[in-house]
Design a protein around this motif. Sequence first.
Motif, PDB file in Angstrom:
ATOM      1  N   CYS A  37       0.628  -1.225  -0.037  1.00 40.59           N
ATOM      2  CA  CYS A  37       0.100  -0.029  -0.003  1.00 40.59           C
ATOM      3  C   CYS A  37       0.635   1.338  -0.092  1.00 40.59           C
ATOM      4  CB  CYS A  37      -0.933   0.032   1.276  1.00 40.59           C
ATOM      5  SG  CYS A  37      -2.084  -1.259   1.230  1.00 40.59           S
ATOM      6  N   ASN A  38       1.989   1.186   0.763  1.00 39.39           N
ATOM      7  CA  ASN A  38       2.742   2.404   0.983  1.00 39.39           C
ATOM      8  C   ASN A  38       3.671   2.577  -0.263  1.00 39.39           C
ATOM      9  OD1 ASN A  38       2.225   4.182   3.672  1.00 39.39           O
ATOM     10  ND2 ASN A  38       2.291   1.632   4.192  1.00 39.39           N
ATOM     11  N   ILE A  39       4.110   1.464  -0.865  1.00 39.92           N
ATOM     12  CA  ILE A  39       4.698   1.605  -2.102  1.00 39.92           C
ATOM     13  C   ILE A  39       4.031   2.196  -3.180  1.00 39.92           C
ATOM     14  CG2 ILE A  39       5.865   0.205  -4.054  1.00 39.92           C
ATOM     15  CD1 ILE A  39       6.999  -1.727  -2.124  1.00 39.92           C
ATOM     16  N   PHE A  40       2.743   1.885  -3.172  1.00 41.48           N
ATOM     17  CA  PHE A  40       1.765   2.217  -4.415  1.00 41.48           C
ATOM     18  C   PHE A  40       1.573   4.072  -4.101  1.00 41.48           C
ATOM     19  CE2 PHE A  40      -2.715   3.771  -5.072  1.00 41.48           C
ATOM     20  CZ  PHE A  40      -2.583   3.391  -6.402  1.00 41.48           C
ATOM     21  N   VAL A  41       1.622   4.380  -2.776  1.00 40.55           N
ATOM     22  CA  VAL A  41       1.415   5.909  -2.561  1.00 40.55           C
ATOM     23  C   VAL A  41       2.612   6.480  -2.873  1.00 40.55           C
ATOM     24  CG1 VAL A  41       1.052   7.433  -0.563  1.00 40.55           C
ATOM     25  CG2 VAL A  41      -0.367   5.477  -0.640  1.00 40.55           C
ATOM     26  N   CYS A  42       3.698   6.216  -2.557  1.00 42.03           N
ATOM     27  CA  CYS A  42       5.048   6.340  -2.820  1.00 42.03           C
ATOM     28  C   CYS A  42       5.272   6.694  -4.425  1.00 42.03           C
ATOM     29  CB  CYS A  42       6.378   5.783  -2.392  1.00 42.03           C
ATOM     30  SG  CYS A  42       6.353   5.878  -0.468  1.00 42.03           S
ATOM     31  N   LEU A  43       4.974   5.444  -5.082  1.00 45.32           N
ATOM     32  CA  LEU A  43       5.276   5.617  -6.587  1.00 45.32           C
ATOM     33  C   LEU A  43       4.050   6.543  -7.185  1.00 45.32           C
ATOM     34  CD1 LEU A  43       5.728   1.784  -7.218  1.00 45.32           C
ATOM     35  CD2 LEU A  43       7.288   3.750  -7.425  1.00 45.32           C
ATOM     36  N   THR A  44       2.738   6.426  -6.714  1.00 39.75           N
ATOM     37  CA  THR A  44       2.143   7.526  -7.305  1.00 39.75           C
ATOM     38  C   THR A  44       2.325   8.833  -7.268  1.00 39.75           C
ATOM     39  OG1 THR A  44       0.062   5.875  -6.601  1.00 39.75           O
ATOM     40  CG2 THR A  44      -0.482   8.252  -7.266  1.00 39.75           C
ATOM     41  N   ILE A  45       2.929   9.430  -5.956  1.00 41.62           N
ATOM     42  CA  ILE A  45       3.544  10.714  -5.973  1.00 41.62           C
ATOM     43  C   ILE A  45       4.748  10.903  -6.646  1.00 41.62           C
ATOM     44  CG2 ILE A  45       4.081  12.559  -4.566  1.00 41.62           C
ATOM     45  CD1 ILE A  45       2.453  11.201  -2.023  1.00 41.62           C
ATOM     46  N   MET A  46       5.656   9.970  -6.784  1.00 41.31           N
ATOM     47  CA  MET A  46       6.860  10.309  -7.369  1.00 41.31           C
ATOM     48  C   MET A  46       6.756  10.084  -8.764  1.00 41.31           C
ATOM     49  SD  MET A  46       9.329   8.290  -4.659  1.00 41.31           S
ATOM     50  CE  MET A  46      10.801   8.423  -5.626  1.00 41.31           C
ATOM     51  N   LYS A  47       5.945   9.374  -9.282  1.00 39.12           N
ATOM     52  CA  LYS A  47       6.068   8.970 -10.823  1.00 39.12           C
ATOM     53  C   LYS A  47       4.678   9.700 -11.339  1.00 39.12           C
ATOM     54  CE  LYS A  47       9.513   6.439 -10.556  1.00 39.12           C
ATOM     55  NZ  LYS A  47      10.823   6.749 -11.498  1.00 39.12           N
ATOM     56  N   SER A  48       4.348  10.597 -10.903  1.00 43.28           N
ATOM     57  CA  SER A  48       2.687  11.382 -11.380  1.00 43.28           C
ATOM     58  C   SER A  48       3.409  12.033 -12.619  1.00 43.28           C
ATOM     59  CB  SER A  48       2.107  12.041 -10.322  1.00 43.28           C
ATOM     60  OG  SER A  48       3.006  12.978  -9.774  1.00 43.28           O
ATOM     61  N   PRO A  49       2.484  12.162 -13.525  1.00 45.32           N
ATOM     62  CA  PRO A  49       3.122  12.935 -14.605  1.00 45.32           C
ATOM     63  C   PRO A  49       2.764  14.274 -14.613  1.00 45.32           C
ATOM     64  CG  PRO A  49       0.959  11.664 -15.097  1.00 45.32           C
ATOM     65  CD  PRO A  49       1.519  11.237 -13.866  1.00 45.32           C
ATOM     66  N   PRO A  50       3.548  15.360 -15.405  1.00 44.31           N
ATOM     67  CA  PRO A  50       3.692  16.552 -15.006  1.00 44.31           C
ATOM     68  C   PRO A  50       2.180  17.022 -15.039  1.00 44.31           C
ATOM     69  CG  PRO A  50       5.204  16.229 -16.499  1.00 44.31           C
ATOM     70  CD  PRO A  50       4.408  15.018 -16.421  1.00 44.31           C
ATOM     71  N   GLN A  51       1.113  16.742 -16.096  1.00 46.83           N
ATOM     72  CA  GLN A  51      -0.174  17.235 -15.976  1.00 46.83           C
ATOM     73  C   GLN A  51      -1.027  17.152 -14.764  1.00 46.83           C
ATOM     74  OE1 GLN A  51       0.927  14.791 -17.771  1.00 46.83           O
ATOM     75  NE2 GLN A  51      -0.577  13.253 -18.382  1.00 46.83           N
ATOM     76  N   PHE A  52      -0.640  16.229 -13.647  1.00 50.33           N
ATOM     77  CA  PHE A  52      -1.242  16.074 -12.487  1.00 50.33           C
ATOM     78  C   PHE A  52      -0.515  16.625 -11.487  1.00 50.33           C
ATOM     79  CE2 PHE A  52      -2.482  12.161 -14.740  1.00 50.33           C
ATOM     80  CZ  PHE A  52      -3.922  12.097 -14.740  1.00 50.33           C
ATOM     81  N   LYS A  53      -0.572  18.107 -11.398  1.00 47.54           N
ATOM     82  CA  LYS A  53       0.309  19.034 -10.472  1.00 47.54           C
ATOM     83  C   LYS A  53      -0.271  18.826  -9.398  1.00 47.54           C
ATOM     84  CE  LYS A  53       1.578  22.535 -13.955  1.00 47.54           C
ATOM     85  NZ  LYS A  53       1.332  23.948 -14.588  1.00 47.54           N
ATOM     86  N   SER A  54      -1.444  18.526  -9.068  1.00 44.71           N
ATOM     87  CA  SER A  54      -2.012  18.380  -7.645  1.00 44.71           C
ATOM     88  C   SER A  54      -1.375  17.225  -6.877  1.00 44.71           C
ATOM     89  CB  SER A  54      -3.614  18.044  -7.691  1.00 44.71           C
ATOM     90  OG  SER A  54      -3.742  17.072  -8.359  1.00 44.71           O
ATOM     91  N   LEU A  55      -0.511  16.214  -7.459  1.00 43.39           N
ATOM     92  CA  LEU A  55       0.044  15.356  -6.935  1.00 43.39           C
ATOM     93  C   LEU A  55       1.430  15.687  -6.462  1.00 43.39           C
ATOM     94  CD1 LEU A  55      -1.222  12.123  -8.901  1.00 43.39           C
ATOM     95  CD2 LEU A  55      -1.927  12.744  -6.506  1.00 43.39           C
ATOM     96  N   ARG A  56       1.829  16.646  -6.876  1.00 38.47           N
ATOM     97  CA  ARG A  56       3.314  17.201  -6.425  1.00 38.47           C
ATOM     98  C   ARG A  56       3.030  18.693  -5.828  1.00 38.47           C
ATOM     99  NH1 ARG A  56       7.501  15.476 -11.187  1.00 38.47           N
ATOM    100  NH2 ARG A  56       7.122  13.124 -11.063  1.00 38.47           N
TER     101      ARG A  56
END
Length: 263
Positions: A37-56
Amino acid sequence: MLKLEVQDQCAAVPVPGYLSVFTATVSGLLSLVAVPCNIFVCLTIMKSPPQFKSLRTPFTYFILNLAATDLLVGAATEPVSVVYHFMEACSVTSLRLIKILHVLYFLPCTVSVFSILALTLERCFAISKPLKYRQSVNNSRVLLAAGIIWLLSPMFLAPYFYLGYRAFAFFFANSVILLTLCVSVTAYLKIIKTIRHRKKFRKESLQGLCMANRKATMFEEKLTNTFTSILILFGVCYVIPCILMYLMNLCTFTGCVTHLSLA
């Protein structure tokens, strides 16, 4: 005046085998859930594409820090707990392993508590002073703050090696956790008051803010709703252990088996 004993009076009392097996089983299950679960959360935030600015955003990077802390618990603390408690069920003791387990328990707790504190202050700043917040707070500074938290947290474990587990747990509950809880509640009340005042202002004057600032402010308010859920989980996860720590250290009418169950 309460006297915290350095030596554990119940250390010589054997732990019931069923309790050790139960603890090991729960630790194993928590590890199986926490790691993916936490690997998924980390990868979602770290690997999010530039268009998803709300995740960064600074907020999500603090969430990333919390996820990394929970990942450490699932990948290190819980597996060590499984090994130790199965050894305990077989009447095999290891003082070195129990110290490693306690350090792996208190270190993520300290990082997690201070991350919650930093997240609280970040939300309070974002809501109370939105323009100044957007000018002064960025992802690099949040990552720097997270790094400082990881560097300073081990310093708070030093008293453990003198006090022992139970006395240090009592000290930890009364210093780190209660301090963070008090600050978080105070800041949260200020956040709620500011949001209510701002909503009232928006109703009275639609020209008070330009459209861009208004959207940014409303976005921060939505993030604060997520923060509220995190704060509630923090209270549930840490207040209950604090109560158990008080029971272990203040209740004199319970026997050692009851104390071992609470521990």
